[in-house]
Structure formats: C-alpha cells, structure tokens
Design a protein around this motif. Structure first.
Motif, PDB file in Angstrom:
ATOM      1  N   TRP A 640       0.818  -1.214   0.000  1.00  0.00           N
ATOM      2  CA  TRP A 640       0.000   0.000   0.000  1.00  0.00           C
ATOM      3  C   TRP A 640       0.846   1.254   0.000  1.00  0.00           C
ATOM      4  O   TRP A 640       0.647   2.156  -0.811  1.00  0.00           O
ATOM      5  N   PHE A 641       1.790   1.341   0.947  1.00  0.00           N
ATOM      6  CA  PHE A 641       2.473   2.606   1.219  1.00  0.00           C
ATOM      7  C   PHE A 641       3.735   2.827   0.397  1.00  0.00           C
ATOM      8  O   PHE A 641       4.199   3.964   0.287  1.00  0.00           O
ATOM      9  N   THR A 642       4.310   1.783  -0.159  1.00  0.00           N
ATOM     10  CA  THR A 642       5.508   1.974  -0.972  1.00  0.00           C
ATOM     11  C   THR A 642       5.252   1.784  -2.464  1.00  0.00           C
ATOM     12  O   THR A 642       6.090   2.151  -3.284  1.00  0.00           O
ATOM     13  N   LEU A 645      -0.470   3.155  -3.425  1.00  0.00           N
ATOM     14  CA  LEU A 645      -0.930   4.548  -3.407  1.00  0.00           C
ATOM     15  C   LEU A 645       0.001   5.479  -4.187  1.00  0.00           C
ATOM     16  O   LEU A 645      -0.456   6.261  -5.030  1.00  0.00           O
ATOM     17  N   PRO A 646       1.323   5.454  -3.933  1.00  0.00           N
ATOM     18  CA  PRO A 646       2.194   6.348  -4.706  1.00  0.00           C
ATOM     19  C   PRO A 646       2.197   6.039  -6.197  1.00  0.00           C
ATOM     20  O   PRO A 646       2.284   6.954  -7.022  1.00  0.00           O
ATOM     21  N   LEU A 716      10.846   2.347   0.501  1.00  0.00           N
ATOM     22  CA  LEU A 716      10.607   3.789   0.443  1.00  0.00           C
ATOM     23  C   LEU A 716      11.741   4.506  -0.285  1.00  0.00           C
ATOM     24  O   LEU A 716      11.513   5.506  -0.986  1.00  0.00           O
ATOM     25  N   LEU A 719      11.119   4.183  -3.895  1.00  0.00           N
ATOM     26  CA  LEU A 719      10.082   5.151  -4.262  1.00  0.00           C
ATOM     27  C   LEU A 719      10.689   6.535  -4.433  1.00  0.00           C
ATOM     28  O   LEU A 719      10.358   7.256  -5.391  1.00  0.00           O
ATOM     29  N   LEU A 733       4.683  13.607  -1.507  1.00  0.00           N
ATOM     30  CA  LEU A 733       4.193  12.233  -1.620  1.00  0.00           C
ATOM     31  C   LEU A 733       5.125  11.252  -0.901  1.00  0.00           C
ATOM     32  O   LEU A 733       4.677  10.423  -0.100  1.00  0.00           O
ATOM     33  N   THR A 736       5.020  11.831   2.891  1.00  0.00           N
ATOM     34  CA  THR A 736       3.771  11.332   3.480  1.00  0.00           C
ATOM     35  C   THR A 736       3.809   9.813   3.649  1.00  0.00           C
ATOM     36  O   THR A 736       3.427   9.276   4.692  1.00  0.00           O
ATOM     37  N   MET A 737       4.274   9.117   2.616  1.00  0.00           N
ATOM     38  CA  MET A 737       4.362   7.665   2.709  1.00  0.00           C
ATOM     39  C   MET A 737       5.345   7.238   3.802  1.00  0.00           C
ATOM     40  O   MET A 737       5.126   6.260   4.525  1.00  0.00           O
ATOM     41  N   SER A 741       4.251   5.201   7.142  1.00  0.00           N
ATOM     42  CA  SER A 741       4.912   3.918   7.404  1.00  0.00           C
ATOM     43  C   SER A 741       5.546   3.902   8.793  1.00  0.00           C
ATOM     44  O   SER A 741       5.476   2.894   9.516  1.00  0.00           O
TER      45      SER A 741
END
Length: 793
Positions: A640-642, A645-646, A716, A719, A733, A736-737, A741
């Motif tokens: 989801w977070f890495t 969503l991004p 991350l 990303l 972005l 935020t991630m 996390s």
C-alpha cells in the motif's frame, strides 16, 4: 442525376418511401451493426473482475480466511480496488469515446421520398439509394445506379491503390471510398452482411493491442511467470513441511506468494490510457485506437498536408486575372463549371461564391477533379470544352502564363488555370492543348496555431515534412510564412526518384514537397519508415487516405473527408492542428509514468521471489525449515504505502520526459538490482536477530519487525529514487508515505493490529544498519545501470 451511364429511373431517383422503410425495419433488414469505439458495459465489468490476478488473490484469500486470521486477508481488498478503479475509469473513457464518435460519425446522404438527407449509418436499410461524391466512404455494399466519372479506391479491401472506374450496374463495396466523380448506389447488403461491419469493428475498438509499452509489460510478466512457478512451489513446500502449525504455515505461504504478483501494473497502464482518452476528449480529440496516444509520443517525423492542416479548409476568390479572350467571359465559364459539379471541392466552392451568376448552359460531359489529374472540366456544347486546374499540369514548362502563375503562387496563394480545351474533356486524349484564358487566385488563410505547433515539434526534435498536392512554389510560400526549415527550397514531387533508397535520401535532405500524388505520399511514408523513422501523417482530403493508412499514426481533421476519418487513429474534431502537442504530451505522460510505476511493481516482485527462494533453500537441503519473515498483513501494508498509493498518483501525474525506446531494459536495470538488494538486506537483518525455530512467539514477532523495518525503509528509498527529479508534490508524496509507514511502528493500536514489536533497541539498530547498507548498494546499482544503458557517442 445525369451521368456517363444514363439517367436513373424515376423510382431510383425518389428512393424508398416511408412505408417501404418501415417494412424493411420490421423485417430486420437494417444496417444494425454500428461502429463501436469501446467495449460494452458488461464487457468492461467482466474484463476487470474476472482476471487471472483476481483469481489468484481470491484463492489465497480463501486460504487465509480458513485459518481464522481475517486481518491477514487485507490483500483481498486489491481485488475490489483493482476492479472498481478499472471499471470506473474505462466506463468514463467509454462515454467520452462514444460521445466523440457520434460527432465524427460518417453520415451518408440517402434519398427517400424524392429528397436527400443525412442519416446515421445504422439507419440505412436494404434498397436505400445512397448518394456519393469525392471523399465519401461507402458504408454498405451495393450496386451502382448512376455514375458521373465515378472513381472508387478499393485499396482498403484489395490493397490495389489504383482507382476503379464504376459504371451503372457495377458492384460497390463498403470500406471503399470515392476519389473522383459522383453518383448513387442501391444498398444490397446491410448489417452483418456488409464488409463495413467487420472493418468498423476492427478500426474503432477500444484496444491496447500493438502497443510497444503494453508488449514490453507482457514480456516482463512472461519472465515473472517463469520465476513464480519454482519460487511459489518452494515456498509452499518449505512452509508446509516445517514444524509450524498448519495455520502459521499457510500464513507464511500466502505472505510469500502475494507480493510476487505485480497486481496493479496492468491496471494502472489501462487507467493511464483511459485518463488520456478522457483528457484528449475534452479537447475534441477522438482517439480511435489507444496505442496512438503512445505512438505519437514516439514519432520523430510528422508529414503534414498543407490544405486543411496548416491552412484553413475554406478559401476565397481574391482575384481573377485575365490572360486571353476566348469568346466567353471568365466569370461566366467559372460559374458554369461550378454549377456543373454537384459535389464541388473547396476551391470550386470558393469560385462559385465569387462567381454566383451561373449561365443556363447544359453540360454534355463532366470530368470531376481528381488528385491524380489535378484538373476538372466540362463540355458545354456550342460553348466549348473547358478545364480548371493546376497551371503547371495543364501548361508547358516554357509557358509565360505558367511562369506568371508560379510568381503568384510563391506568395502562398493558390492559383488555378481556366483554359479552353482543344479536345473533348472526356476523351481518352483529353483535354489536349489548353488555351489559357484566366488565372483564378485563391487565398488560403494560415491557421493561427500552425506556427506555434511547428515550433513545438522543432523544439522536441521532431522533423516536419510538408507534403502537398499543390504547386511546389505555392507550398514553399506557406512554408516560408511559417518559418519552416526548407521552405526556401521546395521540391516538385514529380522529380523525386521512384527507387525507395534514393527517395529516402531525398526525404532526409528536403522538407517541403509539392505536386505529390496520393501514391507518392504513400511511398514517402514507406521510405521514411524504412529509414528507421516513426512517422505520423496528418491530412483531411481523400488524397491523404493511403498515406494515413500506412503511417505509424494517422491524424485526420474532423472537417475532412469521411474516408480520412475512417482510417485515422486520431481525429481532431475541431480541426485544431495545435491539439497535436497535447496528444504528444499525453503519450509522454503515459509512457514516462508507467515506466516509473513499473520500477516499483517489479522491484517488489524481484525481492519477493528472492526472499521465497532464500527462505526455502534450508528446508530443501535437509536443514530446519525457516518460517517466512512476514505475515500477509505485513506485505499488504508494504504494498500500500511503498507501491500502490504512490504508484496511482505517479501514473496520473504530469510527465514531459522524451519518449525513448528500450522500456524493458531500463525497467529491469533498475528493478532487478534494487529488488536483489532489498531481498538480501531484509533477509540478513532477519537472520541476525532470528533466535531459531525453538523460540517464543514474542521473539519471532521482534525478528519479523526488524526485517519489516529494513524492507519498508529500502522500499521507500526506491520510491524516492523513482520519484526523481523532485517537485514539491513528489517530495510531499514520498514524505507522506514515509511518515505513515513510521507511524505504523509507533502507534500502539497499529502495532497490535499488525503484530509489530520494535521495542528491542538492538534489533532496531540492526534494521537501520542493514537499510543504510542497502541504500548505498541501490545507489551503486542505479549508477552502474545508468552507465550500461547510456547511449554511445
């Protein structure tokens, strides 16, 4: 309608009556297979719900739910998310495409009850009488009833580019189009029986086929499939053959398998294309084939027609310059010629407007204008045979009148010669010697956005070739007015070599061409493609159809002929040449952003496969099987977070990076080293703190937390690398991630939900050190990858 094949019967002239139409509709004899620009709503739902990836995740979700650990089934939300997002975006794109398709639809003129009117193609019924003229597409199969010098191009059916002369009684096939003359035909095959149904279905479908980007992704997924089989089998064997309880073993197996699948990559590719369609639709740009958005971003040569593309389609008769007396005033003859042609082109329409007082002359023969002849004509009995056309075609090279016409044309004006023909215009040797009577000077207004658009292509390194059927000197005048390089040295296409190799060399050194026939335009496109160029062709006239069809991306003007709109991948419904840079921009956004998100998804696949292999090897060689470091809920939140969503944000963001070949190689050069580093670093941190299989659950949770910290930090970082170069929103972005996390490891309720325990300071320091080492290795791998992928001098 009089013609070379006689007059129509009275019944044929009137067409069907309303009662006859109703009778045929009731009998189902209608053309009820309309061209579709998109899949039906049910097909969209089915294609987005019943996918292979959804099926895999559904099976894994059932396995997890059977263990009672419902939170470990969070990844099942991917099924819903993928399906909903894909369905919503494609339905939006469908509405946009369907609305624009109606605007740009070919509408044949049909005679009913003695009057002619335009109808939608699906409203045509069997036995309808359909009128056709130059540039019209034949929408259903039929039989010619009458023809005035009717010439039909059937190259879309037979591949033969030479026009076919049609006479009364001849068959005429849907999918062909009229290049000269006019006439009428009776519909004999409609609906699914007509060839047009098959042609429309293939030409107007919402599709992603023949896309370099799509093909590259499929190639990558094919390789991943081969890796998934051994990695997945080893993971299943390792987790189920160890000393763990069955529920724990199943959780480990699912946790290993879920992240191997790049579940969102194809979805985001489809969404990016669909959003592009919607954005371009707002600019009145109809995309008949989605890969055209991507294709135009890769184009390095644009072949632009002059009339209707760089200049306005409408013209005005600005001057009538008399040359010699011929018994009749030029105004009278021009008015008669305009009145004799029931389907005048733009030039003749401008002349008709400038010379409205048509005499009461009855034409005994009419030769409509064609791109191959470059002239039209008519015979008026005792008033003689007259021609109107290109001075450099009708007059010898040494003619003073021809030289005068070229001097006028050099100012960017269109010049037509009115002359008396020595022979009958419809004779095999017609028109013979032409006596010049007057020069009709027409003004063409250069589009206000043409210069800006050409400047954009020049700045982007895209060569523009101006190819026109008009006089080369006149075309050069327009090119100079637009400051197009090469405008000072236009070339008459009749002097070009027919040898493809020599033609390619001439095209490389020249940019402006006049007097190009339809066959020459097609040959020019082929020569450029043979030279390794990706070619776009823009045009609006029937003489552009062959070149549009053969180019990599065909772009037609909405006001152009139905034939051009039917073969083009992109139709500019508002006739704005300036829309092309926006299409290029959308293509670049799609290509650049999908490449970004592909790096994220494939990095996850690489480290997931590697972890499954590393964890499974001990059990395979007879050692104690090691439990998988993560729970399914862990890999879900990492995704989801890495990535999830991004990646969604990045796939829709602006991106003006130049489109470059080698998509697959660049992605793998980034994803493989980064994935290997993440997998290895996470496993090392896990091994360093893992107390062994005979341990407490609390100690196992701490070891898993340590490995997850390392994995999350490095994911991350990838990303952050993919998001470069930074803008404020990209930095926000990534930040935020990272914050979200980190909160997962800090907040008590998230620690409890996700079974995390970062309380061991030594373990946390181990995770930090492993992550730091991984960051260094990722940057080194990226530097080496860039060096390998850098083009040579």
């Amino acid at each position: 309608m009089p013609g070379d094949d006689g007059l129509l019967t009275q019944d044929s002239t009137r067409g069907l009556t309303a009662a006859e139409v109703a009778e045929r509709v009731a009998a189902g004899r209608t053309n009820d297979v309309p061209s579709r620009t998109s899949r039906s709503a049910w097909e969209i739902v089915r294609a987005n719900v019943f996918t292979r990836i959804n099926a895999i995740f559904a099976v894994l979700a059932v396995i997890i739910f059977s263990t009672g650990y419902l939170l470990d089934g969070l990844f099942a939300g991917v099924i819903v998310a993928n399906s909903v997002v894909g369905i919503v975006q494609e339905l939006r794109a469908k509405r946009t495409l369907d609305r624009l398709a109606i605007v740009g639809q070919v509408r044949p003129r049909v005679r009913r009850d003695g009057t002619s009117g335009e109808l939608a193609p699906e409203e045509v019924v069997a036995d309808d009488v359909i009128e056709i003229g130059a540039g019209d597409q034949v929408v259903v199969d039929g039989e010619v009833l009458a023809a005035d010098a009717l010439e039909v191009d059937e190259s879309l059916l037979t591949g033969e580019s030479d026009p076919v002369v049609k006479h009364a009684g001849d068959p005429i096939m849907s999918g062909s189009f009229v290049v000269a003359g006019n006439g009428a035909y009776r519909a004999t095959k409609v609906g699914s029986e007509a060839y047009a149904a098959k042609l429309a279905e293939e030409a107007g479908r919402f599709t992603l086929v023949d896309s370099e980007l799509r093909n590259g992704i499929n190639k990558i997924l094919k390789v991943i499939t081969y890796l998934l089989v051994p990695a997945g089998a080893l993971s299943i064997y390792n987790q189920l053959s160890g000393s763990q309880a069955l529920p724990a073993a199943l959780r480990g197996m699912v946790a290993a398998l879920v992240p191997m699948v790049p579940e969102g990559l194809i979805l985001l590719t489809s969404v990016a294309f669909a959003v592009g369609v919607i954005r371009l639709g707002r600019r009145q740009c109809l995309v008949n084939e989605l890969p055209a958005i991507e294709g135009l971003a890769r184009v390095d040569v644009v072949c632009a027609d002059k009339t209707g593309t760089l200049t306005e389609n409408a013209m005005r008769l600005s001057e009538l310059r008399r040359l010699h007396e011929a018994g009749e005033t030029p105004e009278t003859v021009l008015a008669a010629l305009a009145a004799a042609d029931p389907r005048p082109n733009a030039s003749l329409a401008a002349i008709a407007e400038g010379c409205p007082a048509a005499p009461d002359w009855t034409p005994t023969a009419v030769v409509p204008f064609s791109s191959a002849r470059k002239w039209s004509g008519a015979a008026f009995g005792e008033h003689g045979d007259w021609v109107l056309g290109a001075p450099d075609v009708l007059l010898p090279a040494e003619s003073e009148e021809r030289a005068e016409a070229e001097r006028i044309g050099a100012q960017g004006l269109r010049v037509l010669l009115l002359g008396r023909a020595a022979n009958a215009v419809d004779a095999p040797d017609g028109p013979g010697k032409v006596t010049p009577v007057a020069l009709a000077v027409l003004e063409q207004k250069i589009r206000g956005d043409a210069r800006e658009t050409l400047d954009y292509f020049a700045a982007q390194g895209v060569a523009v070739k101006l190819i026109s059927g008009d006089n080369a000197v006149s075309v050069g005048g327009v090119a100079r007015a637009l400051a197009l390089p090469g405008g000072e040295a236009p070339v008459d296409a009749r002097t070009l070599s027919e040898d493809p190799g020599k033609l390619a060399d001439q095209l490389e050194s020249t940019a402006v061409f006049g007097r190009a026939t339809p066959a020459q335009k097609r040959a020019m496109v082929a020569a450029l493609q043979a030279g390794g160029h990706t070619v776009a062709m823009t045009g609006d006239g029937v003489n552009d159809v062959l070149a549009l069809k053969d180019s990599d991306v065909g772009v037609a003007m909405g006001a152009g002929s139905p034939a051009t709109r039917s073969v083009a991948q992109i139709v500019l419904l508002d006739n704005a040449f300036a829309t092309l840079p926006h299409v290029v921009g959308e293509g670049r956004r799609v290509i650049g952003n999908i490449e970004r998100v592909a790096n994220l998804f494939l990095t996850k696949t690489v480290y997931s496969v590697l972890l499954a292999l590393i964890v499974g090897v001990p059990g395979l060689i007879g050692l104690d099987a090691m439990p998988y470091p993560f729970l399914p809920r862990h890999v879900t939140i990492v995704g989801w977070f890495t990535i999830g969503l991004p990646a969604f944000v990045l796939s829709l963001a602006p991106n003006n990076d130049r489109a470059r070949p080698g998509f697959v190689g660049r992605v793998l050069r980034m994803a493989v080293p980064a994935g290997v580093v993440i997998g290895a670093a996470s496993f090392v941190s896990y091994i360093l703190v893992h107390p062994g299989n005979a341990t407490t659950e609390a100690a196992q949770v701490q070891a898993s937390t340590t490995a997850l910290m390392t994995l999350m930090a490095l994911a991350l970082w990838v990303l952050a690398v993919v998001a470069r170069p930074y803008t404020w929103w990209k930095a926000a972005l990534v930040a935020t991630m990272a914050v979200v996390s980190a909160l997962m490891f800090v907040l008590p309720w998230t620690r409890e939900i996700f079974q995390l325990d970062p309380s061991n300071t030594g373990y946390t320091l181990t995770a930090v050190l492993c992550a730091a080492a991984g960051v260094v290795l990722i940057e080194i791998g990226r530097w080496i990858g860039n060096r390998i992928g850098r083009p040579g001098p």
